[in-house]
Design a protein around this motif. Structure first.
Motif, PDB file in Angstrom:
ATOM      1  N   TYR A  36       0.846  -1.190   0.000  1.00 41.93           N
ATOM      2  CA  TYR A  36       0.000   0.000   0.000  1.00 41.93           C
ATOM      3  C   TYR A  36       0.887   1.247   0.000  1.00 41.93           C
ATOM      4  O   TYR A  36       1.758   1.391   0.860  1.00 41.93           O
ATOM      5  CB  TYR A  36      -0.883   0.057   1.245  1.00 41.93           C
ATOM      6  CG  TYR A  36      -1.839  -1.082   1.428  1.00 41.93           C
ATOM      7  CD1 TYR A  36      -3.149  -0.996   0.953  1.00 41.93           C
ATOM      8  CD2 TYR A  36      -1.458  -2.228   2.106  1.00 41.93           C
ATOM      9  CE1 TYR A  36      -4.044  -2.046   1.146  1.00 41.93           C
ATOM     10  CE2 TYR A  36      -2.336  -3.279   2.301  1.00 41.93           C
ATOM     11  CZ  TYR A  36      -3.631  -3.173   1.820  1.00 41.93           C
ATOM     12  OH  TYR A  36      -4.522  -4.211   2.013  1.00 41.93           O
ATOM     13  N   ARG A  38       0.038   4.823   0.699  1.00 40.91           N
ATOM     14  CA  ARG A  38      -1.137   5.527   1.220  1.00 40.91           C
ATOM     15  C   ARG A  38      -1.307   6.909   0.601  1.00 40.91           C
ATOM     16  O   ARG A  38      -2.412   7.329   0.255  1.00 40.91           O
ATOM     17  CB  ARG A  38      -1.033   5.645   2.747  1.00 40.91           C
ATOM     18  CG  ARG A  38      -0.917   4.313   3.481  1.00 40.91           C
ATOM     19  CD  ARG A  38      -2.183   3.498   3.364  1.00 40.91           C
ATOM     20  NE  ARG A  38      -2.108   2.286   4.201  1.00 40.91           N
ATOM     21  CZ  ARG A  38      -3.047   1.361   4.226  1.00 40.91           C
ATOM     22  NH1 ARG A  38      -4.133   1.501   3.479  1.00 40.91           N
ATOM     23  NH2 ARG A  38      -2.913   0.287   4.980  1.00 40.91           N
ATOM     24  N   THR A  39      -0.225   7.676   0.475  1.00 44.96           N
ATOM     25  CA  THR A  39      -0.329   9.066   0.018  1.00 44.96           C
ATOM     26  C   THR A  39      -0.786   9.168  -1.419  1.00 44.96           C
ATOM     27  O   THR A  39      -1.682   9.955  -1.765  1.00 44.96           O
ATOM     28  CB  THR A  39       1.013   9.780   0.206  1.00 44.96           C
ATOM     29  OG1 THR A  39       1.405   9.702   1.568  1.00 44.96           O
ATOM     30  CG2 THR A  39       0.895  11.240  -0.196  1.00 44.96           C
ATOM     31  N   ILE A  40      -0.191   8.351  -2.295  1.00 45.70           N
ATOM     32  CA  ILE A  40      -0.544   8.426  -3.723  1.00 45.70           C
ATOM     33  C   ILE A  40      -1.685   7.484  -4.080  1.00 45.70           C
ATOM     34  O   ILE A  40      -2.145   7.466  -5.223  1.00 45.70           O
ATOM     35  CB  ILE A  40       0.685   8.131  -4.613  1.00 45.70           C
ATOM     36  CG1 ILE A  40       1.223   6.720  -4.353  1.00 45.70           C
ATOM     37  CG2 ILE A  40       1.768   9.165  -4.363  1.00 45.70           C
ATOM     38  CD1 ILE A  40       2.396   6.337  -5.250  1.00 45.70           C
ATOM     39  N   GLY A  41      -2.114   6.653  -3.120  1.00 41.64           N
ATOM     40  CA  GLY A  41      -3.276   5.800  -3.340  1.00 41.64           C
ATOM     41  C   GLY A  41      -3.019   4.592  -4.211  1.00 41.64           C
ATOM     42  O   GLY A  41      -3.951   4.048  -4.803  1.00 41.64           O
ATOM     43  N   GLU A  42      -1.767   4.130  -4.276  1.00 42.19           N
ATOM     44  CA  GLU A  42      -1.434   2.968  -5.103  1.00 42.19           C
ATOM     45  C   GLU A  42      -1.519   1.675  -4.279  1.00 42.19           C
ATOM     46  O   GLU A  42      -1.208   1.662  -3.089  1.00 42.19           O
ATOM     47  CB  GLU A  42      -0.023   3.101  -5.672  1.00 42.19           C
ATOM     48  CG  GLU A  42       0.080   4.005  -6.878  1.00 42.19           C
ATOM     49  CD  GLU A  42      -0.390   3.336  -8.152  1.00 42.19           C
ATOM     50  OE1 GLU A  42      -0.588   2.102  -8.151  1.00 42.19           O
ATOM     51  OE2 GLU A  42      -0.572   4.032  -9.155  1.00 42.19           O
ATOM     52  N   ILE A  43      -1.948   0.612  -4.931  1.00 46.22           N
ATOM     53  CA  ILE A  43      -1.920  -0.728  -4.363  1.00 46.22           C
ATOM     54  C   ILE A  43      -1.196  -1.640  -5.346  1.00 46.22           C
ATOM     55  O   ILE A  43      -1.460  -1.602  -6.549  1.00 46.22           O
ATOM     56  CB  ILE A  43      -3.337  -1.267  -4.093  1.00 46.22           C
ATOM     57  CG1 ILE A  43      -4.018  -0.455  -2.993  1.00 46.22           C
ATOM     58  CG2 ILE A  43      -3.283  -2.744  -3.699  1.00 46.22           C
ATOM     59  CD1 ILE A  43      -5.430  -0.909  -2.701  1.00 46.22           C
ATOM     60  N   ASP A  68       6.089   8.189  -2.531  1.00 48.23           N
ATOM     61  CA  ASP A  68       5.303   8.005  -1.308  1.00 48.23           C
ATOM     62  C   ASP A  68       6.219   7.543  -0.181  1.00 48.23           C
ATOM     63  O   ASP A  68       6.958   6.576  -0.325  1.00 48.23           O
ATOM     64  CB  ASP A  68       4.203   6.972  -1.531  1.00 48.23           C
ATOM     65  CG  ASP A  68       3.061   7.103  -0.514  1.00 48.23           C
ATOM     66  OD1 ASP A  68       3.360   7.393   0.654  1.00 48.23           O
ATOM     67  OD2 ASP A  68       1.907   6.923  -0.915  1.00 48.23           O
ATOM     68  N   HIS A  70       4.912   6.909   2.913  1.00 48.55           N
ATOM     69  CA  HIS A  70       4.063   6.236   3.885  1.00 48.55           C
ATOM     70  C   HIS A  70       3.596   4.903   3.298  1.00 48.55           C
ATOM     71  O   HIS A  70       2.501   4.805   2.746  1.00 48.55           O
ATOM     72  CB  HIS A  70       2.868   7.119   4.269  1.00 48.55           C
ATOM     73  CG  HIS A  70       3.281   8.449   4.820  1.00 48.55           C
ATOM     74  ND1 HIS A  70       3.787   8.610   6.086  1.00 48.55           N
ATOM     75  CD2 HIS A  70       3.284   9.682   4.253  1.00 48.55           C
ATOM     76  CE1 HIS A  70       4.072   9.871   6.288  1.00 48.55           C
ATOM     77  NE2 HIS A  70       3.778  10.553   5.195  1.00 48.55           N
ATOM     78  N   ARG A 135      -6.703  -4.884  -7.037  1.00 45.14           N
ATOM     79  CA  ARG A 135      -7.358  -3.882  -6.200  1.00 45.14           C
ATOM     80  C   ARG A 135      -8.811  -4.229  -5.907  1.00 45.14           C
ATOM     81  O   ARG A 135      -9.346  -3.945  -4.829  1.00 45.14           O
ATOM     82  CB  ARG A 135      -7.290  -2.515  -6.894  1.00 45.14           C
ATOM     83  CG  ARG A 135      -7.920  -1.370  -6.102  1.00 45.14           C
ATOM     84  CD  ARG A 135      -7.942  -0.092  -6.929  1.00 45.14           C
ATOM     85  NE  ARG A 135      -6.610   0.424  -7.153  1.00 45.14           N
ATOM     86  CZ  ARG A 135      -6.004   1.285  -6.349  1.00 45.14           C
ATOM     87  NH1 ARG A 135      -6.615   1.699  -5.248  1.00 45.14           N
ATOM     88  NH2 ARG A 135      -4.817   1.738  -6.633  1.00 45.14           N
ATOM     89  N   ASP A 162      -5.427  -3.815 -12.008  1.00 43.85           N
ATOM     90  CA  ASP A 162      -4.700  -2.916 -11.133  1.00 43.85           C
ATOM     91  C   ASP A 162      -4.443  -3.623  -9.802  1.00 43.85           C
ATOM     92  O   ASP A 162      -5.345  -4.211  -9.210  1.00 43.85           O
ATOM     93  CB  ASP A 162      -5.535  -1.652 -10.907  1.00 43.85           C
ATOM     94  CG  ASP A 162      -4.785  -0.617 -10.109  1.00 43.85           C
ATOM     95  OD1 ASP A 162      -3.551  -0.708 -10.049  1.00 43.85           O
ATOM     96  OD2 ASP A 162      -5.441   0.282  -9.548  1.00 43.85           O
TER      97      ASP A 162
END
Length: 496
Positions: A36, A38-43, A68, A70, A135, A162
């Motif tokens: 994860y 978190r900041t850029i929202g990628e998984i 990111d 975090h 995702r 994704d």
């Protein structure tokens, strides 16, 4: 290109470990992670390439984490519990780049496994599997398809959702590559040799690839020649084609060739415990009466006893000899000690001095029922002890000075459940630990770095019912005694 295995079917295989061989045999879940940013929202997905004493190293695709700070990782062995991760190395600005993450030891779950990188490139049109965390789903998914080529690039010929970026491409339980950039109809793959170059370029040394081949087995339950009733100990001659097997319930030592051909039996009595083979036809045997009053080491040249000396401890479980045959080390579980006996050697074998170290406890140099001991005759001249009750290996100088230890309770790489016997190979000085209740052999460097493993519970080849003893010959062939199945198995270990 062949049709993809549906995700639902692949998940069924993973959940129940039955049905489809590709799912049950090839997908090593304990080495897979969900990533994860978190900041850029990628998984994305990733896999463990090294479990070190300080923590675990994970490879993923660079675009999943770039930009990111975090980052969290979720392990398959402890789902829905994110662990914070940091970036160790990053191929930034490259849509087909990789990233190396680190999770410190205090944030790791138990039963992790580092995945081994394949030694060869995936072949064109070879059918392989990708394991990852899309995702849209909350669980691991597996897709199988063919490998192809676009220009100079290797591609996985199936659309991936994704979340699959960073997923390992699995080949026979090893990692053949990693998914980096996804396209509409296929995904780009970086092969395993490039993954190794990237990781080791970050000064993280990976274990060499280990290949284990089954060679032979012999023994059935019974009292005849070549039969056993719970055999406990095994030793192989330093030179020559001689294997000695001690049969606990029948108090005898039988002699075989390395392929299991029966050659005879030593003439002594009460010889059903452990033993150590020396050069030529020399063998050292524990004469263990079990009453605490009649414990001996007996020395044989060929078929004749040539010497013996009485032991101090009351419950010896294993012995080791140095290369001169003058110094013997005995693990005693009643006193939780290692005894060192110094003798005159050939031909008298008169003991002139004995020393010991150890007491009951969990500290350095303390033991809880040490069952296994081996002397590294060819490399470090160290003494390795299987500290069975503490589920660890301890390392000492030949005089008994504590050097290091490794291991803890568990079933993951580098963890133990009753390690009971140890051996050292001649070519590399690697340490082989027979992990009894986990029914496997684990291999380590002389410094305790996990290198590989094999075995599981069962009666088939390369499986164990209740393994007790391990020995290695001068060609690095490994012999394991399995009293639960009343047999010996022989293996060949090769390194890539």
């Amino acid at each position: 290109m062949k049709k993809t295995i549906p995700i639902a079917i692949a998940l069924f295989c993973l959940s129940f470990s039955i049905g489809f061989t590709v799912c049950a045999a090839e997908i090593p879940e304990k080495g897979l992670v969900k990533v994860y940013a978190r900041t850029i929202g990628e998984i994305g997905s990733g896999f463990i390439v090294k479990v070190a004493p300080t923590g675990a190293y994970i490879v993923t695709a660079s675009h999943v984490v770039e930009g990111d700070e975090h980052l969290d990782v979720e392990f398959t062995t402890r789902r829905n519990v994110p662990a914070p991760a940091t970036v160790v190395a990053l191929e930034g600005g490259d849509p087909r780049g990789m990233a190396l993450l680190f999770v410190p030891k205090q944030n790791l779950p138990s039963q992790l496994s580092a995945l081994r990188l394949a030694a060869s490139m995936p072949s064109l049109y070879e059918r392989l599997s990708v394991a990852g965390f899309p995702r849209s789903l909350n669980y691991l998914s597996v897709i199988t398809a063919d490998i192809s080529q676009r220009g100079r690039d290797i591609v996985f010929m199936e659309p991936l959702a994704d979340g699959f970026s960073g997923s390992p491409l699995v080949k026979g339980g090893t990692v053949a590559g990693i998914v980096v950039e996804r396209r509409r109809e296929y995904s780009f793959v970086v092969p395993a040799n490039d993954i190794r170059t990237f990781v080791e370029g970050s000064r993280i040394r990976l274990a060499p690839g280990m290949n284990v081949r089954f060679l032979a087995k012999w023994g059935t339950e019974g009292s005849g020649n070549g039969q056993f009733l719970r055999p406990w100990g095994i030793g192989v001659a330093w030179q020559g084609d001689i294997v000695y097997v001690s049969d606990d319930h029948q108090k005898r030592v039988q002699v075989f060739s390395s392929s299991g051909v029966y050659r005879g039996q030593l003439p002594g009595m009460n010889l059903g415990n452990r033993l150590e083979a020396g050069s030529g036809s020399v063998v050292y045997v524990l004469n263990h009466s079990g009453d605490g009053r009649n414990e001996w080491i007996e020395i044989y040249h060929g078929w004749q006893e040539v010497g013996r000396f009485k032991l101090i401890g009351s419950d010896p479980r294993d012995l080791a000899a140095d290369i001169s045959g003058k110094n013997f080390y005995v693990a005693d579980i009643s006193s939780n000690s290692i005894y060192r006996y110094q003798t005159s050697g050939i031909p008298e074998y008169k003991m002139y001095q004995s020393t010991s170290w150890g007491s009951r406890g969990t500290g350095n140099g303390q033991f809880r029922e040490p069952w296994g001991v081996v002397f590294d005759r060819h490399h470090s001249k160290r003494v390795y002890v299987a500290d069975t009750g503490n589920n660890r290996v301890q390392v000492f100088t030949s005089e008994g000075k504590f050097l290091k230890r490794w291991g803890e309770s568990g079933a993951g790489d580098g963890q133990f459940d009753s390690p009971i016997s140890v051996a050292v190979d001649t070519s590399r000085g690697n340490v082989y630990v027979l992990d009894r209740k986990n029914a496997r052999v684990q291999v380590f460097s002389s410094d305790g770095e996990f290198l590989g493993k094999w075995g599981k519970a069962g009666r088939d080849d390369m499986e164990f019912m209740d393994p007790y003893g391990i020995a290695i010959d001068s060609n690095d062939n490994v012999y394991v005694i399995d009293p639960g199945a009343h047999r010996v198995q022989a293996f060949r270990v090769q390194w890539q």
